[in-house]
Design an enzyme around this catalytic site. Structure first.
Site, PDB file in Angstrom:
ATOM      1  N   GLY A  90       0.846  -1.199   0.000  1.00 49.48           N
ATOM      2  CA  GLY A  90       0.000   0.000   0.000  1.00 49.48           C
ATOM      3  C   GLY A  90       0.872   1.235   0.000  1.00 49.48           C
ATOM      4  O   GLY A  90       2.101   1.137   0.078  1.00 49.48           O
ATOM      5  N   GLY A  92       2.782   3.557   1.470  1.00 51.52           N
ATOM      6  CA  GLY A  92       3.379   3.731   2.788  1.00 51.52           C
ATOM      7  C   GLY A  92       3.981   5.115   2.983  1.00 51.52           C
ATOM      8  O   GLY A  92       4.295   5.515   4.105  1.00 51.52           O
ATOM      9  N   ASP A 125       9.265   5.269   7.547  1.00 51.98           N
ATOM     10  CA  ASP A 125       9.004   6.570   8.165  1.00 51.98           C
ATOM     11  C   ASP A 125       8.097   7.459   7.317  1.00 51.98           C
ATOM     12  O   ASP A 125       7.845   8.609   7.662  1.00 51.98           O
ATOM     13  CB  ASP A 125      10.330   7.293   8.432  1.00 51.98           C
ATOM     14  CG  ASP A 125      11.145   7.480   7.160  1.00 51.98           C
ATOM     15  OD1 ASP A 125      10.635   7.152   6.068  1.00 51.98           O
ATOM     16  OD2 ASP A 125      12.296   7.954   7.258  1.00 51.98           O
ATOM     17  N   ARG A 176       3.978  13.262  -8.441  1.00 56.60           N
ATOM     18  CA  ARG A 176       3.921  12.385  -9.608  1.00 56.60           C
ATOM     19  C   ARG A 176       2.562  12.500 -10.284  1.00 56.60           C
ATOM     20  O   ARG A 176       1.538  12.594  -9.607  1.00 56.60           O
ATOM     21  CB  ARG A 176       4.155  10.944  -9.136  1.00 56.60           C
ATOM     22  CG  ARG A 176       4.135   9.913 -10.221  1.00 56.60           C
ATOM     23  CD  ARG A 176       4.821   8.646  -9.779  1.00 56.60           C
ATOM     24  NE  ARG A 176       4.054   7.954  -8.766  1.00 56.60           N
ATOM     25  CZ  ARG A 176       4.545   6.933  -8.039  1.00 56.60           C
ATOM     26  NH1 ARG A 176       5.782   6.525  -8.199  1.00 56.60           N
ATOM     27  NH2 ARG A 176       3.788   6.350  -7.155  1.00 56.60           N
ATOM     28  N   ARG A 183      -2.065  -0.531  -9.719  1.00 51.70           N
ATOM     29  CA  ARG A 183      -0.958  -1.446 -10.025  1.00 51.70           C
ATOM     30  C   ARG A 183      -1.490  -2.863 -10.200  1.00 51.70           C
ATOM     31  O   ARG A 183      -2.605  -3.161  -9.763  1.00 51.70           O
ATOM     32  CB  ARG A 183       0.033  -1.444  -8.844  1.00 51.70           C
ATOM     33  CG  ARG A 183       0.464  -0.050  -8.439  1.00 51.70           C
ATOM     34  CD  ARG A 183       0.729   0.048  -6.931  1.00 51.70           C
ATOM     35  NE  ARG A 183       0.944   1.446  -6.525  1.00 51.70           N
ATOM     36  CZ  ARG A 183       2.123   1.994  -6.339  1.00 51.70           C
ATOM     37  NH1 ARG A 183       3.203   1.274  -6.448  1.00 51.70           N
ATOM     38  NH2 ARG A 183       2.242   3.263  -6.005  1.00 51.70           N
ATOM     39  N   ASP A 252       3.917  -4.878  -7.499  1.00 54.27           N
ATOM     40  CA  ASP A 252       3.329  -3.656  -6.948  1.00 54.27           C
ATOM     41  C   ASP A 252       3.914  -2.415  -7.618  1.00 54.27           C
ATOM     42  O   ASP A 252       3.412  -1.312  -7.409  1.00 54.27           O
ATOM     43  CB  ASP A 252       3.535  -3.588  -5.433  1.00 54.27           C
ATOM     44  CG  ASP A 252       4.978  -3.802  -5.034  1.00 54.27           C
ATOM     45  OD1 ASP A 252       5.529  -4.871  -5.372  1.00 54.27           O
ATOM     46  OD2 ASP A 252       5.577  -2.908  -4.415  1.00 54.27           O
ATOM     47  N   ASN A 253       4.946  -2.593  -8.405  1.00 51.94           N
ATOM     48  CA  ASN A 253       5.523  -1.453  -9.124  1.00 51.94           C
ATOM     49  C   ASN A 253       5.181  -1.486 -10.607  1.00 51.94           C
ATOM     50  O   ASN A 253       5.764  -0.747 -11.396  1.00 51.94           O
ATOM     51  CB  ASN A 253       7.052  -1.430  -8.946  1.00 51.94           C
ATOM     52  CG  ASN A 253       7.444  -1.161  -7.502  1.00 51.94           C
ATOM     53  OD1 ASN A 253       6.672  -0.571  -6.748  1.00 51.94           O
ATOM     54  ND2 ASN A 253       8.626  -1.590  -7.124  1.00 51.94           N
TER      55      ASN A 253
HETATM   56  P1  AMP Z   1       9.050   0.305  -3.109  1.00 47.23           P
HETATM   57  O1  AMP Z   1      10.085  -0.749  -3.021  1.00 47.23           O
HETATM   58  O2  AMP Z   1       9.579   1.719  -3.006  1.00 47.23           O
HETATM   59  O3  AMP Z   1       8.156   0.148  -4.283  1.00 47.23           O
HETATM   60  O4  AMP Z   1       8.153   0.165  -1.796  1.00 47.23           O
HETATM   61  C1  AMP Z   1       7.572  -1.022  -1.365  1.00 47.23           C
HETATM   62  C2  AMP Z   1       6.593  -0.749  -0.267  1.00 47.23           C
HETATM   63  O5  AMP Z   1       7.249  -0.145   0.860  1.00 47.23           O
HETATM   64  C3  AMP Z   1       5.472   0.209  -0.637  1.00 47.23           C
HETATM   65  O6  AMP Z   1       4.322  -0.216   0.044  1.00 47.23           O
HETATM   66  C4  AMP Z   1       5.968   1.531  -0.124  1.00 47.23           C
HETATM   67  O7  AMP Z   1       4.921   2.442   0.137  1.00 47.23           O
HETATM   68  C5  AMP Z   1       6.673   1.118   1.150  1.00 47.23           C
HETATM   69  N1  AMP Z   1       7.744   2.058   1.532  1.00 47.23           N
HETATM   70  C6  AMP Z   1       8.919   2.255   0.922  1.00 47.23           C
HETATM   71  N2  AMP Z   1       9.652   3.176   1.566  1.00 47.23           N
HETATM   72  C7  AMP Z   1       8.906   3.586   2.623  1.00 47.23           C
HETATM   73  C8  AMP Z   1       9.102   4.518   3.685  1.00 47.23           C
HETATM   74  N3  AMP Z   1      10.212   5.230   3.785  1.00 47.23           N
HETATM   75  N4  AMP Z   1       8.112   4.666   4.589  1.00 47.23           N
HETATM   76  C9  AMP Z   1       6.990   3.942   4.497  1.00 47.23           C
HETATM   77  N5  AMP Z   1       6.752   3.049   3.536  1.00 47.23           N
HETATM   78  C10 AMP Z   1       7.688   2.856   2.612  1.00 47.23           C
HETATM   79 MG    MG Z   2       6.587   0.664  -5.031  1.00 44.26          MG
END
Ligand code: AMP
Ligand code: MG
Length: 487
Positions: A90, A92, A125, A176, A183, A252-253
């Site tokens: 989700g 985050g 965070d 963005r 997704r 998810d990406n």
């Molecule tokens: P990503 O690898 O950036 O696509 O992120 C994978 C998941 O981790 C997604 O659900 C993001 O929203 C969450 N996420 C990545 N970095 C953070 C962060 N600094 N704080 C909270 N959630 C994060």
């Molecule tokens: Mg992502």
């Protein structure tokens, strides 16, 4: 041209309700300031470029202010990460602020990344650092300029908010834009949590808003899946043709629209290397450059699994079976054009493969090779380029084949050849070391380099006076930069 308070909202995703997203307000950054804005992206919202310089711009996209009509939501989704299923992900650290439509009637999601904690932050965070925000901004706008489908970036807002990664850094936000932030992982979430009603609602939403032409087909959902397969095949063909490595092709990406999305520690190839891995935490090379092609299909099959409540398994398999063919056709078409060819021959595939094999481990710059190939006639160009190859005899044999192929291709002047080839072979790409220079300056408070780099990359095919330094091979220090995976 619109002022900032003249945007028109129509928050279609928010209206799906609380099963799909949660209302969350952005957490403001301290001392928000404009790092860079994209005039071209602002134009998508009909925004007057001058508004980027006003304090309210940094306040809006730094999480301090919000339009009355915005409905900030964190979306819920799940996904396969490095091949394993994660039941809940989700937004985050990003929020869908709302959907805006422009005078042309297009809807654009405003998604603010780095906007603070949400119910989906898990251990994170909720923040994004300046470094990764700049990289996402530059990559989105550069890919778009190359003609590669991608989410767009309106701006980066910097701040004095401390954020801890390997060391203390500063928080930033990137705004963005995309027609949708849905997704593959959205469909997987409702499938694996066994919520068929919501899954059907989601599918209807995507079909109606993003694939309305599929409604006319006898099996609309199947037609939509086929279209998603086709769009992904085309997007990945373009990545491969231009040497783009995404870095984190988790489901998810992957966007339901077939656009490049959620950039990881991405890279454009400098020297050609089919086995290049840009993500240093990808120890097995799952997302290596050449693996992006089969991974594209793997991801589509994960989506297909989630669509089994709507489409028969046989039909899904058949649609999936089209992927490689479609990929190959798009890839070959683009590579032919990169080689300056206007016709198709049976053997062109092996002509391309032969070249890449020679380039592998030769230290040949992938982008500059094609650009230089168009500078002169085929004969003069290959004579000049051969020195870059380790296997010169091998290259000579390839060059003979290429020259004969060009001769069969048609009768055109060198001027026509150059013009045609330069229109598909960029002079400027987002090399990691160029991004790194811009980031180092920005971290020290100087945003001139990122703005200049963004400008140069917005016209990658056009030679720009005084910008020679952006068209160079990387210096030794910039060749194998380890880009931090934390962001
Ligand atoms: P990503 O690898 O950036 O696509 O992120 C994978 C998941 O981790 C997604 O659900 C993001 O929203 C969450 N996420 C990545 N970095 C953070 C962060 N600094 N704080 C909270 N959630 C994060
Ligand atoms: Mg992502």
């Amino acid at each position: 041209m619109k002022a900032l308070d003249e945007l028109t909202f129509d928050n279609r995703f928010a209206r799906l309700g609380d099963a799909f997203s949660t209302h969350v307000l952005p957490e403001p950054l301290d001392e928000p300031r404009l790092v860079v804005a994209s005039k071209a992206a602002m134009a998508l919202l009909d925004l007057d470029p001058a508004v980027a310089q006003t304090p309210v711009f940094a306040e809006l996209f730094g999480g301090h202010k919000l339009w009355a009509e915005a409905e900030p939501r964190a979306m819920v989704y799940s996904g396969h990460q490095f091949g394993g299923y994660t039941p809940q992900l989700g937004d985050g650290r990003g929020l869908l602020l709302g959907e805006v439509y422009n005078e042309a009637g297009e809807h654009w999601d405003l998604h603010l990344k780095g906007a603070g904690m949400t119910p989906y932050s898990r251990m994170g965070d909720g923040r994004a650092v300046l470094r990764s925000s700049i990289r996402e901004f530059l990559a989105s706008e550069a890919l778009h300029a190359l003609g590669i489908p991608t989410s767009r970036a309106l701006c980066v807002i910097g701040s004095s908010t401390p954020v801890w990664r390997e060391k203390q850094e500063r928080g930033a936000m990137v705004l963005r834009l995309a027609h949708s932030h849905i997704r593959f992982g959205h469909f997987e979430y409702f499938y694996y949590t066994k919520k068929p009603e919501q899954q059907a609602e989601l599918a209807e939403h995507v079909l109606n808003l993003h694939y309305p032409e599929c409604r006319e087909q006898p099996e609309p959902y199947l037609a939509m899946f086929r279209e998603i397969v086709e769009r992904n095949a085309e997007m990945i063909a373009k990545w491969q043709a231009y040497g783009f490595c995404h870095g984190v092709m988790n489901t998810d990406n992957m966007s339901i629209l077939g656009i490049t999305f959620d950039f990881g520690p991405f890279a454009f190839l400098d020297d050609f290397d089919a086995h290049f891995i840009c993500n240093h935490s990808d120890h097995e090379g799952r997302y290596s450059f050449s693996n992006q092609v089969p991974i594209g299909q793997w991801n589509l099959s994960a989506l297909a699994q989630a669509l089994t409540p709507f489409i028969s398994v046989d039909a899904l398999k058949e649609a999936l079976g089209l992927y490689l063919q479609l990929y190959q056709a798009h890839y070959l078409d683009l590579m032919r054009r990169r080689l300056g060819l206007t016709t198709a021959e049976e053997d062109d595939q092996t002509l391309v493969e032969g070249l890449l094999k020679l380039m592998q481990n030769s230290g040949v710059d992938y982008t500059l090779f094609f650009r230089r190939l168009g500078d002169e006639s085929a004969t003069l160009a290959v004579a000049r380029l051969r020195d870059d190859f380790v296997d010169m005899a091998g290259f000579d044999a390839w060059a003979e084949r290429y020259k004969a192929r060009v001769a069969r291709d048609g009768d055109y002047t060198q001027e026509q050849r150059r013009e045609r080839m330069h229109a598909v072979n960029p002079l400027y790409i987002l090399r990691n070391y160029l991004a790194q220079n811009a980031i180092a300056a920005a971290e020290a408070g100087d945003y001139s380099e990122i703005r200049r780099l963004h400008e140069v990359l917005s016209k990658p095919f056009e030679e720009q006076a005084g910008m020679e330094q952006y068209a160079q091979r990387p210096p030794d220090w910039g060749k194998h930069l380890e880009i931090s995976c934390s962001s």
